[in-house]
Design a protein around this motif. Structure first.
Motif, PDB file in Angstrom:
ATOM      1  N   HIS A   1       1.437  61.479  -8.081  1.00  0.00           N
ATOM      2  CA  HIS A   1       2.580  62.200  -7.533  1.00  0.00           C
ATOM      3  C   HIS A   1       2.696  63.611  -8.107  1.00  0.00           C
ATOM      4  O   HIS A   1       3.770  64.173  -8.201  1.00  0.00           O
ATOM      5  CB  HIS A   1       3.875  61.392  -7.709  1.00  0.00           C
ATOM      6  CG  HIS A   1       4.270  61.142  -9.132  1.00  0.00           C
ATOM      7  ND1 HIS A   1       3.792  60.092  -9.857  1.00  0.00           N
ATOM      8  CD2 HIS A   1       5.112  61.797  -9.941  1.00  0.00           C
ATOM      9  CE1 HIS A   1       4.320  60.117 -11.059  1.00  0.00           C
ATOM     10  NE2 HIS A   1       5.124  61.146 -11.137  1.00  0.00           N
ATOM     11  N   ALA A   2       1.571  64.199  -8.446  1.00  0.00           N
ATOM     12  CA  ALA A   2       1.558  65.546  -9.008  1.00  0.00           C
ATOM     13  C   ALA A   2       1.400  66.606  -7.915  1.00  0.00           C
ATOM     14  O   ALA A   2       0.559  66.470  -7.040  1.00  0.00           O
ATOM     15  CB  ALA A   2       0.432  65.691 -10.030  1.00  0.00           C
ATOM     16  N   TRP A   3       2.223  67.607  -7.956  1.00  0.00           N
ATOM     17  CA  TRP A   3       2.034  68.873  -7.245  1.00  0.00           C
ATOM     18  C   TRP A   3       1.918  68.779  -5.733  1.00  0.00           C
ATOM     19  O   TRP A   3       1.243  69.578  -5.112  1.00  0.00           O
ATOM     20  CB  TRP A   3       0.816  69.582  -7.771  1.00  0.00           C
ATOM     21  CG  TRP A   3       0.931  70.089  -9.154  1.00  0.00           C
ATOM     22  CD1 TRP A   3       2.048  70.142  -9.928  1.00  0.00           C
ATOM     23  CD2 TRP A   3      -0.120  70.622  -9.932  1.00  0.00           C
ATOM     24  NE1 TRP A   3       1.750  70.669 -11.137  1.00  0.00           N
ATOM     25  CE2 TRP A   3       0.413  70.979 -11.168  1.00  0.00           C
ATOM     26  CE3 TRP A   3      -1.467  70.829  -9.705  1.00  0.00           C
ATOM     27  CZ2 TRP A   3      -0.341  71.549 -12.170  1.00  0.00           C
ATOM     28  CZ3 TRP A   3      -2.220  71.390 -10.697  1.00  0.00           C
ATOM     29  CH2 TRP A   3      -1.661  71.756 -11.915  1.00  0.00           C
ATOM     30  N   ASN A   4       2.527  67.812  -5.112  1.00  0.00           N
ATOM     31  CA  ASN A   4       2.473  67.704  -3.651  1.00  0.00           C
ATOM     32  C   ASN A   4       1.034  67.685  -3.145  1.00  0.00           C
ATOM     33  O   ASN A   4       0.684  68.356  -2.185  1.00  0.00           O
ATOM     34  CB  ASN A   4       3.271  68.838  -2.990  1.00  0.00           C
ATOM     35  CG  ASN A   4       3.433  68.636  -1.507  1.00  0.00           C
ATOM     36  OD1 ASN A   4       3.453  67.510  -1.021  1.00  0.00           O
ATOM     37  ND2 ASN A   4       3.512  69.719  -0.771  1.00  0.00           N
ATOM     38  N   LEU A   5       0.197  66.918  -3.830  1.00  0.00           N
ATOM     39  CA  LEU A   5      -1.189  66.700  -3.406  1.00  0.00           C
ATOM     40  C   LEU A   5      -1.343  65.223  -3.063  1.00  0.00           C
ATOM     41  O   LEU A   5      -0.579  64.388  -3.522  1.00  0.00           O
ATOM     42  CB  LEU A   5      -2.160  67.075  -4.524  1.00  0.00           C
ATOM     43  CG  LEU A   5      -2.221  68.555  -4.878  1.00  0.00           C
ATOM     44  CD1 LEU A   5      -2.956  68.761  -6.192  1.00  0.00           C
ATOM     45  CD2 LEU A   5      -2.898  69.336  -3.777  1.00  0.00           C
ATOM     46  N   ILE A   6      -2.308  64.910  -2.242  1.00  0.00           N
ATOM     47  CA  ILE A   6      -2.586  63.523  -1.879  1.00  0.00           C
ATOM     48  C   ILE A   6      -3.713  63.035  -2.780  1.00  0.00           C
ATOM     49  O   ILE A   6      -4.776  63.646  -2.836  1.00  0.00           O
ATOM     50  CB  ILE A   6      -2.990  63.422  -0.399  1.00  0.00           C
ATOM     51  CG1 ILE A   6      -1.832  63.891   0.483  1.00  0.00           C
ATOM     52  CG2 ILE A   6      -3.399  61.998  -0.058  1.00  0.00           C
ATOM     53  CD1 ILE A   6      -2.227  64.098   1.917  1.00  0.00           C
ATOM     54  N   TRP A   7      -3.476  61.933  -3.500  1.00  0.00           N
ATOM     55  CA  TRP A   7      -4.455  61.401  -4.444  1.00  0.00           C
ATOM     56  C   TRP A   7      -4.954  60.046  -3.972  1.00  0.00           C
ATOM     57  O   TRP A   7      -4.174  59.183  -3.618  1.00  0.00           O
ATOM     58  CB  TRP A   7      -3.829  61.249  -5.830  1.00  0.00           C
ATOM     59  CG  TRP A   7      -3.389  62.528  -6.421  1.00  0.00           C
ATOM     60  CD1 TRP A   7      -2.176  63.118  -6.261  1.00  0.00           C
ATOM     61  CD2 TRP A   7      -4.149  63.408  -7.238  1.00  0.00           C
ATOM     62  NE1 TRP A   7      -2.143  64.300  -6.947  1.00  0.00           N
ATOM     63  CE2 TRP A   7      -3.345  64.513  -7.548  1.00  0.00           C
ATOM     64  CE3 TRP A   7      -5.447  63.367  -7.740  1.00  0.00           C
ATOM     65  CZ2 TRP A   7      -3.769  65.554  -8.331  1.00  0.00           C
ATOM     66  CZ3 TRP A   7      -5.874  64.412  -8.530  1.00  0.00           C
ATOM     67  CH2 TRP A   7      -5.050  65.492  -8.823  1.00  0.00           C
ATOM     68  N   VAL A   8      -6.260  59.869  -4.010  1.00  0.00           N
ATOM     69  CA  VAL A   8      -6.887  58.583  -3.707  1.00  0.00           C
ATOM     70  C   VAL A   8      -8.012  58.383  -4.716  1.00  0.00           C
ATOM     71  O   VAL A   8      -8.816  59.292  -4.937  1.00  0.00           O
ATOM     72  CB  VAL A   8      -7.468  58.546  -2.273  1.00  0.00           C
ATOM     73  CG1 VAL A   8      -8.178  57.236  -2.007  1.00  0.00           C
ATOM     74  CG2 VAL A   8      -6.383  58.786  -1.239  1.00  0.00           C
ATOM     75  N   GLY A   9      -8.059  57.211  -5.338  1.00  0.00           N
ATOM     76  CA  GLY A   9      -9.133  56.962  -6.288  1.00  0.00           C
ATOM     77  C   GLY A   9      -9.209  55.519  -6.721  1.00  0.00           C
ATOM     78  O   GLY A   9      -8.226  54.775  -6.632  1.00  0.00           O
ATOM     79  N   THR A  10     -10.374  55.130  -7.171  1.00  0.00           N
ATOM     80  CA  THR A  10     -10.544  53.784  -7.722  1.00  0.00           C
ATOM     81  C   THR A  10      -9.946  53.736  -9.125  1.00  0.00           C
ATOM     82  O   THR A  10      -9.779  54.771  -9.770  1.00  0.00           O
ATOM     83  CB  THR A  10     -12.029  53.397  -7.775  1.00  0.00           C
ATOM     84  OG1 THR A  10     -12.752  54.395  -8.497  1.00  0.00           O
ATOM     85  CG2 THR A  10     -12.604  53.240  -6.379  1.00  0.00           C
TER      86      THR A  10
END
Length: 138
Positions: A72-81
């Motif tokens: 939920h950092a900096w209005n970025l979309i994060w996806v990761g294992t």
């Protein structure tokens, strides 16, 4: 004869469509003052994507760099294992003898979704995403 060995890690933020590197950072170990650094992983990732702050771009990371703080950092979309030994990972997301093959568990927060999939007996693959907020499997 004196032999010196230096270890240097280079972390890269790369464009997923063509592999071109966008930003890099050298990591040489402990700083000269010898004081232990904290949150190296989060700080490194945020340094690498600082140019994309509040852009809404998708950042994909491997299991070494994925964390809920980044989700939920900096209005970025994060996806990761996610590594299976992470403290924030609930027991229901871990592999167990009770979970059947091809089963999927979901856990939700305000900012992200955890998805745990069992491809083989006693194995699980865990994904953290701030892009997916429903438990749909296609």
């Amino acid at each position: 004869m004196v032999l010196s060995i230096y270890e240097i890690k280079v972390f890269w933020a790369c464009n997923a469509s063509n592999g071109y590197h966008l930003q890099g950072q050298l990591y040489t170990g402990n700083p000269p003052d010898g004081e232990r650094q904290k949150n190296i992983v989060e700080r490194t990732v945020l340094d690498l994507v600082a140019n994309y702050k509040n852009s809404g771009r998708n950042i994909t990371t491997d299991n070494f760099f994925t964390s809920p703080q980044l989700a939920h950092a900096w209005n970025l979309i994060w996806v990761g294992t996610v590594r299976k030994n992470k403290i924030f990972l609930p027991l229901s997301m871990q592999a167990s003898k009770k979970r059947s093959i091809n089963s999927t568990n979901f856990a939700y927060s305000n900012y992200s979704t955890l998805c745990s999939y069992v491809p083989k007996k006693n194995k699980s693959v865990v994904l953290l995403s701030s892009m997916h907020m429903t438990g749909e499997v296609e």
